[in-house]
Design a protein around this motif. Structure first.
Motif, PDB file in Angstrom:
ATOM      1  N   ASP A  93       0.810  -1.221   0.000  1.00  0.00           N
ATOM      2  CA  ASP A  93       0.000   0.000   0.000  1.00  0.00           C
ATOM      3  C   ASP A  93       0.842   1.268   0.000  1.00  0.00           C
ATOM      4  O   ASP A  93       0.591   2.193  -0.772  1.00  0.00           O
ATOM      5  CB  ASP A  93      -0.942  -0.015   1.205  1.00  0.00           C
ATOM      6  CG  ASP A  93      -1.890   1.173   1.215  1.00  0.00           C
ATOM      7  OD1 ASP A  93      -2.366   1.558   0.127  1.00  0.00           O
ATOM      8  OD2 ASP A  93      -2.150   1.721   2.295  1.00  0.00           O
ATOM      9  N   THR A  96       2.246   2.344  -3.332  1.00  0.00           N
ATOM     10  CA  THR A  96       1.246   2.403  -4.397  1.00  0.00           C
ATOM     11  C   THR A  96       0.728   3.826  -4.560  1.00  0.00           C
ATOM     12  O   THR A  96       0.441   4.510  -3.571  1.00  0.00           O
ATOM     13  CB  THR A  96       0.080   1.446  -4.077  1.00  0.00           C
ATOM     14  OG1 THR A  96       0.592   0.112  -4.008  1.00  0.00           O
ATOM     15  CG2 THR A  96      -0.995   1.509  -5.145  1.00  0.00           C
ATOM     16  N   PRO A  98      -1.905   6.934  -6.244  1.00  0.00           N
ATOM     17  CA  PRO A  98      -3.332   7.207  -6.046  1.00  0.00           C
ATOM     18  C   PRO A  98      -4.201   6.631  -7.163  1.00  0.00           C
ATOM     19  O   PRO A  98      -3.711   6.144  -8.187  1.00  0.00           O
ATOM     20  CB  PRO A  98      -3.375   8.735  -6.050  1.00  0.00           C
ATOM     21  CG  PRO A  98      -2.233   9.130  -6.943  1.00  0.00           C
ATOM     22  CD  PRO A  98      -1.154   8.128  -6.690  1.00  0.00           C
ATOM     23  N   ALA A  99      -5.516   6.722  -6.944  1.00  0.00           N
ATOM     24  CA  ALA A  99      -6.484   6.337  -7.969  1.00  0.00           C
ATOM     25  C   ALA A  99      -6.319   7.273  -9.173  1.00  0.00           C
ATOM     26  O   ALA A  99      -5.840   8.401  -9.035  1.00  0.00           O
ATOM     27  CB  ALA A  99      -7.893   6.437  -7.397  1.00  0.00           C
ATOM     28  N   ASP A 101      -5.132   4.731 -11.154  1.00  0.00           N
ATOM     29  CA  ASP A 101      -4.229   3.682 -11.638  1.00  0.00           C
ATOM     30  C   ASP A 101      -3.636   2.834 -10.516  1.00  0.00           C
ATOM     31  O   ASP A 101      -3.289   1.678 -10.732  1.00  0.00           O
ATOM     32  CB  ASP A 101      -3.095   4.309 -12.455  1.00  0.00           C
ATOM     33  CG  ASP A 101      -3.598   5.001 -13.708  1.00  0.00           C
ATOM     34  OD1 ASP A 101      -4.605   4.533 -14.267  1.00  0.00           O
ATOM     35  OD2 ASP A 101      -2.993   6.011 -14.105  1.00  0.00           O
ATOM     36  N   TYR A 102      -3.458   3.429  -9.341  1.00  0.00           N
ATOM     37  CA  TYR A 102      -2.865   2.713  -8.203  1.00  0.00           C
ATOM     38  C   TYR A 102      -1.539   2.054  -8.610  1.00  0.00           C
ATOM     39  O   TYR A 102      -1.301   0.869  -8.370  1.00  0.00           O
ATOM     40  CB  TYR A 102      -3.825   1.650  -7.660  1.00  0.00           C
ATOM     41  CG  TYR A 102      -5.162   2.196  -7.224  1.00  0.00           C
ATOM     42  CD1 TYR A 102      -5.275   2.962  -6.069  1.00  0.00           C
ATOM     43  CD2 TYR A 102      -6.315   1.947  -7.968  1.00  0.00           C
ATOM     44  CE1 TYR A 102      -6.511   3.462  -5.656  1.00  0.00           C
ATOM     45  CE2 TYR A 102      -7.550   2.441  -7.567  1.00  0.00           C
ATOM     46  CZ  TYR A 102      -7.641   3.200  -6.416  1.00  0.00           C
ATOM     47  OH  TYR A 102      -8.861   3.687  -6.022  1.00  0.00           O
ATOM     48  N   TRP A 135      -6.023  -1.227   5.001  1.00  0.00           N
ATOM     49  CA  TRP A 135      -6.871  -0.429   4.111  1.00  0.00           C
ATOM     50  C   TRP A 135      -8.042  -1.232   3.554  1.00  0.00           C
ATOM     51  O   TRP A 135      -9.072  -0.668   3.177  1.00  0.00           O
ATOM     52  CB  TRP A 135      -6.037   0.172   2.978  1.00  0.00           C
ATOM     53  CG  TRP A 135      -5.366  -0.835   2.086  1.00  0.00           C
ATOM     54  CD1 TRP A 135      -4.162  -1.429   2.278  1.00  0.00           C
ATOM     55  CD2 TRP A 135      -5.882  -1.355   0.861  1.00  0.00           C
ATOM     56  NE1 TRP A 135      -3.882  -2.299   1.257  1.00  0.00           N
ATOM     57  CE2 TRP A 135      -4.920  -2.268   0.367  1.00  0.00           C
ATOM     58  CE3 TRP A 135      -7.050  -1.141   0.129  1.00  0.00           C
ATOM     59  CZ2 TRP A 135      -5.098  -2.965  -0.824  1.00  0.00           C
ATOM     60  CZ3 TRP A 135      -7.226  -1.837  -1.061  1.00  0.00           C
ATOM     61  CH2 TRP A 135      -6.260  -2.737  -1.522  1.00  0.00           C
ATOM     62  N   THR A 136      -7.915  -2.565   3.509  1.00  0.00           N
ATOM     63  CA  THR A 136      -9.027  -3.371   2.995  1.00  0.00           C
ATOM     64  C   THR A 136     -10.150  -3.522   4.013  1.00  0.00           C
ATOM     65  O   THR A 136     -11.235  -3.999   3.670  1.00  0.00           O
ATOM     66  CB  THR A 136      -8.542  -4.768   2.568  1.00  0.00           C
ATOM     67  OG1 THR A 136      -8.033  -5.468   3.704  1.00  0.00           O
ATOM     68  CG2 THR A 136      -7.469  -4.664   1.500  1.00  0.00           C
ATOM     69  N   ASN A 145     -14.099   1.381  -4.381  1.00  0.00           N
ATOM     70  CA  ASN A 145     -12.713   1.848  -4.386  1.00  0.00           C
ATOM     71  C   ASN A 145     -11.747   0.790  -3.854  1.00  0.00           C
ATOM     72  O   ASN A 145     -10.640   0.627  -4.385  1.00  0.00           O
ATOM     73  CB  ASN A 145     -12.590   3.133  -3.571  1.00  0.00           C
ATOM     74  CG  ASN A 145     -13.220   4.316  -4.275  1.00  0.00           C
ATOM     75  OD1 ASN A 145     -13.156   4.432  -5.497  1.00  0.00           O
ATOM     76  ND2 ASN A 145     -13.847   5.198  -3.506  1.00  0.00           N
ATOM     77  N   LYS A 149      -8.746  -0.857  -6.155  1.00  0.00           N
ATOM     78  CA  LYS A 149      -7.340  -0.795  -5.749  1.00  0.00           C
ATOM     79  C   LYS A 149      -6.757  -2.199  -5.580  1.00  0.00           C
ATOM     80  O   LYS A 149      -5.652  -2.492  -6.069  1.00  0.00           O
ATOM     81  CB  LYS A 149      -7.224  -0.007  -4.442  1.00  0.00           C
ATOM     82  CG  LYS A 149      -5.805   0.168  -3.939  1.00  0.00           C
ATOM     83  CD  LYS A 149      -5.798   1.058  -2.696  1.00  0.00           C
ATOM     84  CE  LYS A 149      -4.400   1.263  -2.161  1.00  0.00           C
ATOM     85  NZ  LYS A 149      -4.380   2.169  -0.983  1.00  0.00           N
ATOM     86  N   SER A 152      -6.286  -3.807  -8.987  1.00  0.00           N
ATOM     87  CA  SER A 152      -5.187  -3.189  -9.728  1.00  0.00           C
ATOM     88  C   SER A 152      -3.835  -3.639  -9.184  1.00  0.00           C
ATOM     89  O   SER A 152      -2.916  -3.956  -9.952  1.00  0.00           O
ATOM     90  CB  SER A 152      -5.293  -1.667  -9.647  1.00  0.00           C
ATOM     91  OG  SER A 152      -4.168  -1.057 -10.252  1.00  0.00           O
ATOM     92  N   MET A 153      -3.712  -3.686  -7.870  1.00  0.00           N
ATOM     93  CA  MET A 153      -2.437  -4.076  -7.270  1.00  0.00           C
ATOM     94  C   MET A 153      -2.091  -5.516  -7.627  1.00  0.00           C
ATOM     95  O   MET A 153      -0.958  -5.820  -8.027  1.00  0.00           O
ATOM     96  CB  MET A 153      -2.501  -3.871  -5.753  1.00  0.00           C
ATOM     97  CG  MET A 153      -2.585  -2.398  -5.358  1.00  0.00           C
ATOM     98  SD  MET A 153      -3.071  -2.145  -3.638  1.00  0.00           S
ATOM     99  CE  MET A 153      -1.556  -2.509  -2.787  1.00  0.00           C
TER     100      MET A 153
END
Length: 578
Positions: A93, A96, A98-99, A101-102, A135-136, A145, A149, A152-153
């Motif tokens: 995290d 990584t 920001p949104a 694209d993350y 964060w999850t 969101n 994320k 994407s990760m």
């Protein structure tokens, strides 16, 4: 464990011999699989595994939590010590962007890839995960969101490693939890697991049939959570999936709370039941299981430097029994090591004897006894003392002190499983009866490791009156006691604290863990045998009422108890011996 100079020398010599015994009985490690094996075969070949804990998962950088940078030499050491796999916890995290694209920092991906490549080059399978789950936790309240994320990760991670060999596996997430929606925690866990699965498989290449590892909610092994994960795996209908849970033993034993100071029947039953239901749910239905973290919390907190967190001999029993039970139930274990077991700076095991018992459990359940010490009161007359042998299916072959065999009949007798040392032998072993460990002998069996028995001289401990102030600051179990702790001057006189009770005058429980009078070792109280103190922590006093005397009852391994009264008034504490 502070056993005294004689005991330290004896244990050092004993350990040197034990490592040879374990090596002689260890099976040849299974080679990492090629790409054609089944998930069950691949997971079996990972046994045993080791966590590179508190390193790439450390928030603030790889060395932020006290461990040095991972080197290839570290991984070579792990392989040379009998491990066939590593779990590589990674926090992504903070690396990584920001949104929307993350984007993961390419330099961080490079570093993770470097460690993965070192592991594979040294015949270690490696399991990479998403370790920072904080964060999850927002999934129930910010689903779109969080999933964007998370997906994407994992897509970026999978793309980076899509051409890596099958010795690399991926684990969805570490200990998923959702405090704002506990009622639907299994459903949220399933949603993350499915998003992970779909993201990785979609990248193609060798990710098309790479082993993917899915956790239960918070990697819990209670039956409802096992069933929920099994349902997810059934729906995915993919042969290259494994389940993962974590195991730190029966909680009261693992942290020495509620008066559970030994590897007792409840602790053993918890181990057996946990592993059996995990096997019944998954392994018996063709789904392999990785116990992605295991160990003992009390030992992890103190790195084994404080006796009785848990008691040392009982700790050895637990570690070998856990390894043995995992083999019985076909579960692959991965030791959680954040620096507690292997000293990353010296690449040496902090406690080779403990390592030997872990290793032994995978091949032979060694014989033990009901306890690892015999306490002799200095002021008393030495009499015969008995222990119960736990043969574990082996033959008892006698007692030794170093290379000298003790004489059956004159020095000891055996009746059934009762081993009795004679008063004459104990008098000789106790020598001048100085406080502490006077001698260490060992019980030998037909296979496995010998069991050390320490002969200890003690007198009743003496606690003195004290007064002081508390700053109320929270005290971390990872740190040494300082001015924020209240120290009770103590003459231990060769004895050691087993546990502590805390009660108000009306008989109700005082302090944290209000459900039990017996407080948690190290978190609420901590003996320091070198300094001659028993320290009470702010975490204890923060849950003690003002101006109400609390009676502390300290239980000692020598068999006695001592009462001590403390009273907190604001930031002032007074302590009075009984």
């Amino acid at each position: 464990m502070r056993l005294g100079a004689i005991a330290v020398a004896a244990v050092t010599a004993l350990t040197a011999g034990l490592l040879g015994v374990v090596s002689a009985h260890a099976e040849k490690p299974t080679a990492p699989p090629d790409h054609a094996v089944t998930a069950m075969e691949q997971v079996a070949a990972m046994q045993p595994g080791w966590n590179v804990g508190n390193t790439l998962d450390a928030l603030g950088g790889e060395t932020a939590w006290g461990n040095p940078l991972i080197t290839e030499e570290l991984l070579q050491t792990i392989k040379a010590n009998g491990y066939n796999s590593i779990r590589l916890p990674v926090s992504w995290d903070e690396h990584t962007g920001p949104a929307p694209d993350y984007t993961i920092d390419p330099a961080w991906l490079d570093r993770v890839e470097q460690v993965v490549d070192w592991a594979i080059a040294n015949d270690l399978q490696v399991m990479v995960n998403q370790h920072d789950q904080m964060w999850t936790k927002a999934l129930p309240d910010d689903r779109e969101n969080v999933l964007a994320k998370f997906t994407s990760m994992w897509t970026q991670i999978a793309e980076r490693f899509k051409d890596h060999p099958s010795e690399l596996s991926f684990e969805s997430i570490n200990e998923p939890q959702f405090p704002t929606d506990e009622a639907n925690k299994d459903a949220h866990t399933a949603e993350l697991n499915v998003a992970f699965y779909e993201a990785v498989r979609a990248t193609g290449g060798k990710n098309s049939d790479r082993l993917l590892v899915l956790p239960t909610w918070v990697t819990n092994s209670e039956q409802p959570h096992l069933d929920a994960l099994k349902a997810t795996i059934d729906e995915l209908d993919d042969d290259m999936i494994a389940a993962t849970v974590h195991f730190y033993g029966f909680y009261p034993f693992g942290v020495n709370v509620a008066g559970v100071t030994t590897y007792d029947e409840a602790t053993q039953q918890d181990l057996e039941n946990t592993f059996q239901r995990t096997n019944d749910t998954f392994v018996d239905n063709g789904v392999p299981v990785i116990v992605g973290e295991w160990g003992v919390l009390g030992y992890d907190y103190t790195r084994g430097t404080v006796p009785n967190s848990p008691q040392y001999g009982e700790l050895l029993k637990f570690f070998q029994a856990t390894a043995h039970q995992a083999v019985e139930e076909q579960l692959t274990l991965m030791l959680w090591d954040a620096g507690s077991y292997l000293n990353r700076h010296t690449l040496e095991w902090r406690d080779p004897l403990l390592k030997a018992y872990m290793d032994s459990g995978f091949t032979t359940l060694s014989g033990t006894a009901s306890f690892d010490s015999i306490y002799l009161e200095k002021a008393g007359t030495i009499a015969d003392e008995s222990l119960t042998l736990n043969r574990n299916g082996l033959d008892f072959e006698g007692l030794w002190q170093g290379d000298t065999a003790l004489t059956e009949g004159a020095d000891y007798t055996v009746s059934g499983d009762t081993l009795t040392l004679t008063a004459a032998a104990l008098t000789r072993l106790a020598g001048d009866r100085a406080y502490g460990t006077n001698a260490t002998i060992e019980a030998r069996f037909s296979d496995g490791l010998p069991w050390a028995i320490h002969i200890i001289t003690y007198d009743k401990a003496q606690l003195s009156d004290a007064s002081g102030t508390m700053d109320g600051a929270p005290w971390s179990q990872w740190w040494a006691c300082n001015s924020s702790c209240f120290a009770i001057p103590t003459e231990f006189n060769g004895d050691q604290v087993a546990t502590m009770e805390a009660k108000y005058a009306d008989g109700t429980n005082a302090g944290p863990h209000a459900w039990t009078a017996f407080k948690e070792f190290w978190w609420t109280y901590r003996p320091d045998y070198d300094a001659g103190t028993i320290s009470l922590t702010p975490d204890f006093f923060n849950e003690v009422r003002d101006d109400e005397p609390v009676t502390l009852t300290f239980h000692f391994w020598g068999g006695g108890t001592i009462d001590y009264t403390i009273t907190k008034s604001g930031t002032t504490v007074t302590g009075t011996s009984a």
